[in-house]
Enzyme design. Structure first.
Site, short mmCIF file in Angstrom:
data_model
loop_
_atom_site.label_atom_id
_atom_site.label_comp_id
_atom_site.label_asym_id
_atom_site.label_seq_id
_atom_site.Cartn_x
_atom_site.Cartn_y
_atom_site.Cartn_z
N PHE A 7 38.79 -11.83 52.07
CA PHE A 7 38.57 -12.96 52.98
C PHE A 7 39.03 -12.58 54.38
CE2 PHE A 7 39.86 -16.74 55.23
CZ PHE A 7 38.89 -17.67 54.90
N ARG B 221 47.71 -21.05 63.65
CA ARG B 221 48.09 -19.65 63.85
C ARG B 221 49.08 -19.50 65.01
NH1 ARG B 221 48.02 -16.94 59.82
NH2 ARG B 221 46.15 -16.70 58.59
N LYS C 276 32.70 -16.51 47.01
CA LYS C 276 33.11 -17.89 47.30
C LYS C 276 33.55 -17.95 48.75
CE LYS C 276 38.01 -18.04 46.17
NZ LYS C 276 38.69 -17.22 45.22
N ASP D 175 55.48 -29.52 62.25
CA ASP D 175 55.00 -28.37 61.50
C ASP D 175 54.10 -28.93 60.39
OD1 ASP D 175 54.95 -25.78 60.41
OD2 ASP D 175 56.53 -26.29 59.01
N LYS E 204 34.92 -15.94 56.72
CA LYS E 204 35.22 -17.19 56.01
C LYS E 204 34.76 -17.16 54.54
CE LYS E 204 35.12 -20.33 60.00
NZ LYS E 204 35.45 -19.28 60.95
N THR F 249 53.18 -26.99 56.99
CA THR F 249 53.58 -26.60 55.63
C THR F 249 55.01 -27.03 55.34
OG1 THR F 249 52.24 -24.66 56.07
CG2 THR F 249 53.52 -24.66 54.05
N ASP G 49 49.40 -21.75 59.92
CA ASP G 49 48.34 -21.61 58.91
C ASP G 49 46.96 -21.42 59.53
OD1 ASP G 49 47.29 -21.50 56.40
OD2 ASP G 49 48.31 -23.28 55.68
#
Length: 913
Positions: free
Chosen positions: A410, A625, A434, A246, A415, A248, A545
């Protein structure tokens, strides 16, 4: 609880998946129109492994009710889609029937709270849609399987071979007898006589050995806090080829730190942040002084921004960059209400505790929080925010209010995110934006440094964001707003039209700065991954993520080495696209693969075999994802297609399915709780401990169990060979050679301790195994226990059994009792010597076990009068005959072992010398 399409009158509270029907938070009851009145924050770390808070919004038509009690009197129903696995999407409608006309509202993922998530701030009243087996969290968990080690399976095959040998030997004996008399009775007698071929004590010895390895792992001071939860598979740690990890909390700490601000000509790092503070004080002190002289006048910076030809001073550029970072985000400051204050007074703005120590920031992405925390540290603080405005506090303590005119959130397609704000004091309208460098490079004005600096920061493992702005006049903004509203109302291609209108603003924007945020890695992740790679283990990273984040961590953790290319698998939705994309990927060599969960799903549906085959050739694979079920599915695919041993390591509830599906599951006790650590076979406290767990403990467990298993088999084979020789000499009579206690003592008292002491053996010192991880590659070939090594042991057993029996028959005196005494004593000595021959590194307990066993045997000779002639045993004849037979049976093997060591030494012998 609702079935798809079921009707419900009014809301319910419950423990299931549901949507927000009405939401209120104690501190905001009186400000229903403020942002937090119709929303709440939830934590989803047990579902997707991400620790940041997610914003969830209530259904707007229920917000207009005068009082909470009215919720129970309205007539409304919900239509929900059927239960499914995807945790990132939901489709449904809310219909209120007692209005005229009826109110229809669409429900999306923003209106839902899944089971296993936690309401972090706010209070919720909702309707339960899915319960029990239909909730997303239950649908994403799998039933654990019983895990069996590869070594156990290999020993099972060998035991089957031994059983066949037992039957064959018995049949041969009966055949040589010539099937005389009741031959089938003789067949069964032979089966019983030779039954020692089947190593019944093997299971017991191995299970005791596994328990000993588990105890050694937990007592290892180099990896404190390690827990062995499954005692059946420690040898698997020595046979792994694929490690699925994994991201995170396993590779990263999920703590973002702002590292770098680059303005094109000047770059600020962690050690020069104080300069930024100095630069910031100047413009703001000017602003406050000028505002004091003439109310409503424009600050001095206005003159320069209207004349772009003049090169701006560094001070002003720093100030504009920091202001942009402080305004362009989706972060909300949250204040904990002070304890002990009740009544309405608490909710008055003036009375709320706005002290810095009481403030926490919440956002859907931890790097946005890092940016806002950084602006606070240099003096520009975000003090409050709602849907319509936000307030910043300058280093001088002045409050600047900005009205939020538009927000562009976002998305993974665009992006980038943007915001249009109006400065309340000057009425200036500015569009701030940004985003990722790929998306922003075409939007900002021409420059010569952006691409190069982005590359430099990415190589350092920093997540980069490009910040830009564009000043708008009132007319420009009004024109944009009318077109934007028009686009948002269109029925067909709404998303495309809205994007086109926003893009009309995204032209020739002024590039302000480039920021670098570091997602801090766990301790020693890089050297550990390097060690595992050198050990021949292929590492796959499966994360829930975003793609950009996953790619960035893959680079910074050196999962993908600097020289390697990365092939980002384009999103595919159907068979044709998948085919083209797989062909494009096939043309690339030695490059890492990055693929998203949706594309993976499509490819596995049509081209499962091709995809797995190509991915297995990659040095590293990153899947982003991924849902929990997908992680487990990938593990099973690798097991089916490659037949190799897999190991999964994770720290959150979303990794449990993957940990249970893998041949060997390792859990880390981390921020996301102990769910993974409790479901795993081995639990560790830090990722870096996995190196020692595999290289040292995995290696020794496998090597020891292989030696122990084969030795126990040898012990049974040698005595069966002697029985066979004995029977054939005496006209194939089915008469036992050793009776009663001798047979029991042989397998237990006389040889048990030395044989079991093999669990203390080690071929390589732990320091060497850690220093040369390449040694691990040999283990995965499984050469320590194979049919080849098994046949070598069979030959040794037949040779020794034959020598011991024929020797005893040649040298025995007048009485048959002497044959038993000589052969049995020689047999015990041979076994003890063979243990000594097998040992690679001596341990003091091994020597104790050898001496103890020999002592027990010598002591028992005095009591076994019915088997041994005590007068004969004490003579010199007995001693020299036993010695002669033992030397003949063991000396050749010692000579062979010495020659093998000299002529073809094992790979590790160079290191041990």
């Amino acid at each position: 609880a609702l079935d798809p399409g079921a009707r419900v009158a009014g809301p319910t509270r419950g423990r299931g998946d549901g949507w927000l029907d009405h939401e209120w938070s104690v501190s905001d009851m009186h400000t229903r129109e403020a942002m937090r009145a119709c929303s709440c924050f939830i934590r989803t770390d047990q579902l997707d492994g991400e620790t940041d808070w997610k914003l969830k919004v209530a259904v707007s038509c229920t917000q207009r009710l005068p009082a909470l009690g009215d919720l129970f009197s309205i007539s409304a129903y919900v239509y929900a889609q059927k239960p499914q696995l995807d945790i990132h999407s939901f489709e449904g409608t809310f219909t209120r029937e007692d209005c005229d006309p009826p109110v229809h509202e669409s429900l999306s993922i923003e209106n839902t709270l899944w089971a296993s998530t936690i309401v972090a701030s706010g209070t919720v009243i909702g309707v339960v849609i899915y319960t029990g087996k239909e909730t997303r969290s239950v649908m994403n968990t799998s039933n654990p399987k019983n895990k069996v080690g590869l070594l156990d399976l290999e020993l099972n095959h060998l035991t089957k071979a031994l059983f066949v040998a037992l039957v064959a030997l018995s049949v041969v004996m009966v055949t040589l007898q010539g099937f005389v008399g009741p031959w089938y009775r003789n067949l069964f007698r032979f089966l019983l006589l030779f039954s020692y071929i089947i190593p019944i004590s093997l299971r017991v010895n191995l299970d005791m050995g596994k328990a000993a390895y588990g105890w050694m792992i937990m007592k290892d001071e180099s990896i404190p806090g390690t827990v062995v939860r499954t005692s059946t598979i420690p040898e698997e740690l020595g046979r792994l080829v694929y490690l699925l990890t994994d991201k995170t909390g396993t590779l990263t700490q999920n703590e973002m730190v702002f590292k770098r601000l680059h303005l094109g000509t000047v770059s600020y790092g962690a050690d020069t942040m104080d300069e930024i503070q100095t630069h910031l004080r100047n413009p703001y002190s000017q602003v406050s002084s000028s505002a004091g002289n003439t109310p409503g006048s424009t600050p001095p910076r206005k003159a320069q921004s209207s004349a772009p030809k003049v090169r701006k001073s560094v001070s002003i550029r720093v100030h504009e960059a920091v202001k942009a970072i402080a305004l362009c985000h989706n972060v909300t400051p949250v204040y904990e209400p002070r304890a002990g204050v009740t009544g309405e007074a608490e909710y008055a703005e003036a009375d709320q505790d706005f002290s810095d120590g009481n403030r926490t920031y919440q956002a859907a992405s931890p790097d946005e929080v890092a940016l806002v925390q950084w602006t606070e540290s240099v003096g520009l603080t975000l003090v409050s925010r709602d849907l319509a405005s936000m307030q910043l506090r300058t280093p001088g303590g002045q409050i600047l209010t900005y009205c939020i005119l538009q927000m562009f959130p976002f998305t993974s397609e665009s992006k980038r995110m943007g915001v249009i704000v109006r400065d309340e004091s000057t009425a200036e309208i500015t569009f701030y934006m940004k985003g990722a460098d790929v998306a922003m490079s075409s939007i900002v004005q021409y420059n010569d440094w952006l691409e190069e600096e982005c590359g430099n920061m990415a190589r350092e493992g920093l997540r980069t964001l490009v910040v830009a702005k564009r000043a708008l006049t009132e007319e420009q903004y009004q024109d944009f707003e009318s077109r934007y509203s028009q686009a948002k109302l269109s029925i067909h291609d709404r998303a495309l039209k809205v994007a086109a209108v926003v893009e009309s603003l995204e032209r020739e924007m002024e590039l302000l700065c480039l920021t670098g945020v570091e997602d801090q890695l766990q301790a020693d992740v890089r050297p550990t991954l390097e060690m595992l790679r050198n050990a021949g283990i292929k590492i796959w990273m499966l994360t829930g993520d975003k793609l950009e984040t996953a790619t960035c961590i893959a680079k910074s953790s050196h999962l993908v080495s600097r020289t390697q290319d990365i092939h980002i698998f384009r999103p595919v939705t159907n068979r044709g696209e998948a085919h083209l994309e797989l062909n494009a990927f096939r043309r690339k060599h030695d490059c890492a693969l990055v693929i998203s969960g949706d594309s993976l799903e499509v490819c596995l549906k049509y081209y499962e075999h091709e995809l797995v085959e190509l991915a297995c050739q990659c040095p590293a694979v990153v899947c982003c994802r991924c849902s929990p079920t997908q992680k487990a599915h990938i593990v099973k695919l690798l097991q089916q297609h490659t037949g190799r041993r897999t190991c999964a390591i994770g720290d959150g509830g979303n990794d449990v399915s993957m940990i249970q599906a893998a041949d060997c599951g390792i859990g880390i006790e981390g921020k996301e709780g102990r769910q993974a650590s409790l479901a795993a076979d081995f639990s560790i406290t830090q990722f870096k401990h996995i190196g020692r767990l595999l290289m040292v403990h995995g290696r020794s467990s496998y090597k020891r169990s292989a030696a122990l298993g084969q030795f126990v088999m040898h012990r049974g084979l040698i005595i069966s060979t002697m029985q066979a020789v004995f029977s054939s000499v005496f006209y194939f009579a089915s008469v036992p050679l050793y009776q009663g206690f001798l047979m029991v003592g042989y397998a237990t008292l006389y040889t048990m301790f030395p044989v079991f002491s093999l669990v203390l053996d080690q071929d390589v010192k732990p320091e060497m195994a850690m220093l040369y991880p390449e040694l691990y590659k040999d283990l995965t070939k499984g050469r320590s226990l194979s049919f080849k090594t098994f046949l070598v042991w069979v030959v040794i057993s037949i040779y020794q059994g034959g020598i011991l029996m024929y020797g005893a028959l040649l040298l025995f005196e007048s009485e048959f009792v002497h044959v038993v005494a000589i052969s049995f004593t020689a047999l015990i000595l041979t076994e003890l010597l063979m243990v000594a021959l097998t040992v690679r590194t001596w341990h003091w307990l091994m020597a104790v076990a050898e001496v103890l066993s020999l002592g027990c045997y010598v002591a028992s000779l005095a009591f076994l009068n019915e088997y041994f002639d005590v007068a004969f045993i004490t003579t010199v004849t007995f001693v020299w005959k036993v010695s002669a037979i033992t030397v003949v049976s063991c000396l050749p093997l010692y000579v062979l072992k010495y020659l093998k060591r000299k002529l073809s030494p094992p790979s590790y012998s160079k290191l041990t010398s």
